[in-house]
Scaffold this motif. Structure first.
Motif, PDB file in Angstrom:
ATOM      1  N   ASP A 195       0.830  -1.188   0.000  1.00 46.65           N
ATOM      2  CA  ASP A 195       0.000   0.000   0.000  1.00 46.65           C
ATOM      3  C   ASP A 195       0.871   1.247   0.000  1.00 46.65           C
ATOM      4  O   ASP A 195       1.689   1.444   0.885  1.00 46.65           O
ATOM      5  CB  ASP A 195      -0.904  -0.013   1.242  1.00 46.65           C
ATOM      6  CG  ASP A 195      -1.991   1.044   1.151  1.00 46.65           C
ATOM      7  OD1 ASP A 195      -2.146   1.624   0.064  1.00 46.65           O
ATOM      8  OD2 ASP A 195      -2.680   1.272   2.145  1.00 46.65           O
ATOM      9  N   ASN A 196       0.701   2.046  -1.013  1.00 51.22           N
ATOM     10  CA  ASN A 196       1.564   3.216  -1.156  1.00 51.22           C
ATOM     11  C   ASN A 196       0.817   4.268  -1.956  1.00 51.22           C
ATOM     12  O   ASN A 196       0.208   3.962  -2.968  1.00 51.22           O
ATOM     13  CB  ASN A 196       2.865   2.820  -1.875  1.00 51.22           C
ATOM     14  CG  ASN A 196       3.906   3.914  -1.805  1.00 51.22           C
ATOM     15  OD1 ASN A 196       3.589   5.057  -1.504  1.00 51.22           O
ATOM     16  ND2 ASN A 196       5.137   3.565  -2.081  1.00 51.22           N
ATOM     17  N   GLY A 197       0.846   5.508  -1.485  1.00 52.69           N
ATOM     18  CA  GLY A 197       0.139   6.575  -2.176  1.00 52.69           C
ATOM     19  C   GLY A 197       1.055   7.582  -2.825  1.00 52.69           C
ATOM     20  O   GLY A 197       0.651   8.718  -3.071  1.00 52.69           O
TER      21      GLY A 197
ATOM     22  N   ASN B  64       0.975  11.770  -2.243  1.00 54.86           N
ATOM     23  CA  ASN B  64       1.354  12.474  -1.030  1.00 54.86           C
ATOM     24  C   ASN B  64       2.396  11.650  -0.286  1.00 54.86           C
ATOM     25  O   ASN B  64       2.143  10.502   0.077  1.00 54.86           O
ATOM     26  CB  ASN B  64       0.112  12.688  -0.142  1.00 54.86           C
ATOM     27  CG  ASN B  64       0.394  13.557   1.064  1.00 54.86           C
ATOM     28  OD1 ASN B  64       1.535  13.725   1.478  1.00 54.86           O
ATOM     29  ND2 ASN B  64      -0.660  14.117   1.632  1.00 54.86           N
ATOM     30  N   ARG B  65       3.558  12.228  -0.061  1.00 57.55           N
ATOM     31  CA  ARG B  65       4.623  11.481   0.623  1.00 57.55           C
ATOM     32  C   ARG B  65       4.225  11.051   2.036  1.00 57.55           C
ATOM     33  O   ARG B  65       4.639  10.004   2.514  1.00 57.55           O
ATOM     34  CB  ARG B  65       5.880  12.343   0.722  1.00 57.55           C
ATOM     35  CG  ARG B  65       6.568  12.625  -0.597  1.00 57.55           C
ATOM     36  CD  ARG B  65       7.877  13.315  -0.352  1.00 57.55           C
ATOM     37  NE  ARG B  65       8.541  13.733  -1.580  1.00 57.55           N
ATOM     38  CZ  ARG B  65       9.760  14.239  -1.623  1.00 57.55           C
ATOM     39  NH1 ARG B  65      10.433  14.395  -0.505  1.00 57.55           N
ATOM     40  NH2 ARG B  65      10.297  14.592  -2.767  1.00 57.55           N
ATOM     41  N   GLU B  66       3.435  11.892   2.727  1.00 57.26           N
ATOM     42  CA  GLU B  66       3.166  11.671   4.143  1.00 57.26           C
ATOM     43  C   GLU B  66       1.980  10.760   4.404  1.00 57.26           C
ATOM     44  O   GLU B  66       1.810  10.264   5.507  1.00 57.26           O
ATOM     45  CB  GLU B  66       2.929  13.025   4.830  1.00 57.26           C
ATOM     46  CG  GLU B  66       4.053  14.024   4.622  1.00 57.26           C
ATOM     47  CD  GLU B  66       5.389  13.511   5.149  1.00 57.26           C
ATOM     48  OE1 GLU B  66       5.369  12.746   6.135  1.00 57.26           O
ATOM     49  OE2 GLU B  66       6.427  13.860   4.568  1.00 57.26           O
ATOM     50  N   GLU B  67       1.134  10.546   3.406  1.00 55.83           N
ATOM     51  CA  GLU B  67      -0.089   9.799   3.678  1.00 55.83           C
ATOM     52  C   GLU B  67      -0.431   8.948   2.474  1.00 55.83           C
ATOM     53  O   GLU B  67      -0.163   9.320   1.330  1.00 55.83           O
ATOM     54  CB  GLU B  67      -1.225  10.774   3.994  1.00 55.83           C
ATOM     55  CG  GLU B  67      -2.211  10.267   5.051  1.00 55.83           C
ATOM     56  CD  GLU B  67      -3.223   9.345   4.452  1.00 55.83           C
ATOM     57  OE1 GLU B  67      -3.660   8.403   5.135  1.00 55.83           O
ATOM     58  OE2 GLU B  67      -3.562   9.540   3.283  1.00 55.83           O
ATOM     59  N   VAL B  68      -1.048   7.819   2.736  1.00 58.23           N
ATOM     60  CA  VAL B  68      -1.311   6.871   1.661  1.00 58.23           C
ATOM     61  C   VAL B  68      -2.290   7.446   0.644  1.00 58.23           C
ATOM     62  O   VAL B  68      -2.023   7.494  -0.540  1.00 58.23           O
ATOM     63  CB  VAL B  68      -1.839   5.541   2.227  1.00 58.23           C
ATOM     64  CG1 VAL B  68      -2.258   4.612   1.105  1.00 58.23           C
ATOM     65  CG2 VAL B  68      -0.773   4.892   3.092  1.00 58.23           C
ATOM     66  N   ASP B  69      -3.447   7.913   1.099  1.00 55.30           N
ATOM     67  CA  ASP B  69      -4.467   8.373   0.154  1.00 55.30           C
ATOM     68  C   ASP B  69      -5.026   9.744   0.505  1.00 55.30           C
ATOM     69  O   ASP B  69      -6.001  10.180  -0.098  1.00 55.30           O
ATOM     70  CB  ASP B  69      -5.611   7.356   0.078  1.00 55.30           C
ATOM     71  CG  ASP B  69      -6.178   7.036   1.454  1.00 55.30           C
ATOM     72  OD1 ASP B  69      -5.862   7.754   2.406  1.00 55.30           O
ATOM     73  OD2 ASP B  69      -6.936   6.074   1.562  1.00 55.30           O
ATOM     74  N   GLY B  70      -4.455  10.429   1.508  1.00 52.96           N
ATOM     75  CA  GLY B  70      -4.937  11.751   1.861  1.00 52.96           C
ATOM     76  C   GLY B  70      -6.170  11.757   2.725  1.00 52.96           C
ATOM     77  O   GLY B  70      -6.707  12.817   3.045  1.00 52.96           O
TER      78      GLY B  70
END
Length: 254
Positions: free
Chosen positions: A156-158, A173-179
């Motif tokens: 899982d990677n966004g 978004n580097r900080e969160e998978v799906d915002g």
């Protein structure tokens, strides 16, 4: 027959004279001309004329036509008919002439670089310890070309970042998978498959994760013990409890 394709295409150079030689202001690739001779089959005039009209209908186009020659089956030239298309009634032959506006051919096939052929003539794919991947692509053509890059995550990677020699592309978004932040529950342990908690591992002596003043040198484990209820019935209690509180005073745990 007699296919005429010169080496490369013409070049248009805009120059400015100087004391010694010239300065090149602009340099651009010109169009390319391709011509070949043809022979119309047929015995009678009506048959020959019908084939001439059919040939004319093939090249009658305002859009570029794809020319593929038998000696170069992997190349296509996008061309337009150019000038007069000659025909000799005496020997039923003539010459077709085309102009290739872009001045070069295109490959009719693509090369695929993936993990199966990495390290071969098409290039290499090298995973790094930090999760990034280095990709080296060997363009076997004579001109720069576009690539069709297909990325697939193994987890899982966004976020994707593609960094090339002349720029970078970031997606996500580097900080969160799906915002989107959601609340959910996770099953940490299912006692249905292990009712006696035999898979528990002792963590005695390890510090409390949130408060250093709490003692965790006790023992938590599965225990069964019998007791009598208020009405005198014999019952058995089963479950996980603090079997040994340890030596810590005050807050104690295991």
């Amino acid at each position: 027959t007699n296919i005429k394709r010169d080496i490369g295409s013409g070049w248009n150079n805009n120059t400015q004279a100087k004391k010694e030689g010239v300065d090149v202001i602009t340099s651009s690739r010109g169009p390319r001309n391709i011509s070949f001779d043809y022979l119309i089959k047929g015995t009678f005039f009506s048959e020959i004329n019908a084939n001439k009209q059919k040939l004319a209908s093939y090249i009658n186009s305002e859009d570029t036509l794809g020319l593929v020659f038998e000696d170069e089956p992997n190349k296509v030239w996008y061309a337009l008919p150019d000038g007069e298309q000659s025909f000799s009634t005496e020997n039923k032959s003539g010459t077709l002439t085309f102009i290739v506006p872009e001045g070069h051919a295109y490959s009719t096939y693509t090369n695929v670089l993936n993990s199966d052929n990495s390290g071969g003539i098409n290039g290499s794919i090298t995973p790094n310890d930090d999760g990034s991947v280095d990709i080296t692509i060997n363009n076997q053509g004579t001109l720069p070309t576009w690539i069709d890059l297909k990325l697939t995550n193994n987890h899982d990677n966004g976020y994707f970042a593609v960094i090339g020699l002349k720029g970078a592309l970031e997606l996500g978004n580097r900080e969160e998978v799906d915002g989107v932040t959601i609340q959910h529950s996770d099953v940490l342990y299912d006692s249905k498959t292990d009712p006696k908690f035999s898979k528990f591992v002792s963590a005695a002596g390890q510090p409390h994760p949130e408060w250093t003043g709490a003692g965790t040198n006790g023992t938590i484990g599965y225990q069964e013990y019998n007791y009598k209820s208020s009405n005198g019935q014999q019952k058995t209690m089963k479950g996980v409890k603090l079997i040994d509180p340890g030596s810590q005073t005050g807050f104690r745990g295991g």
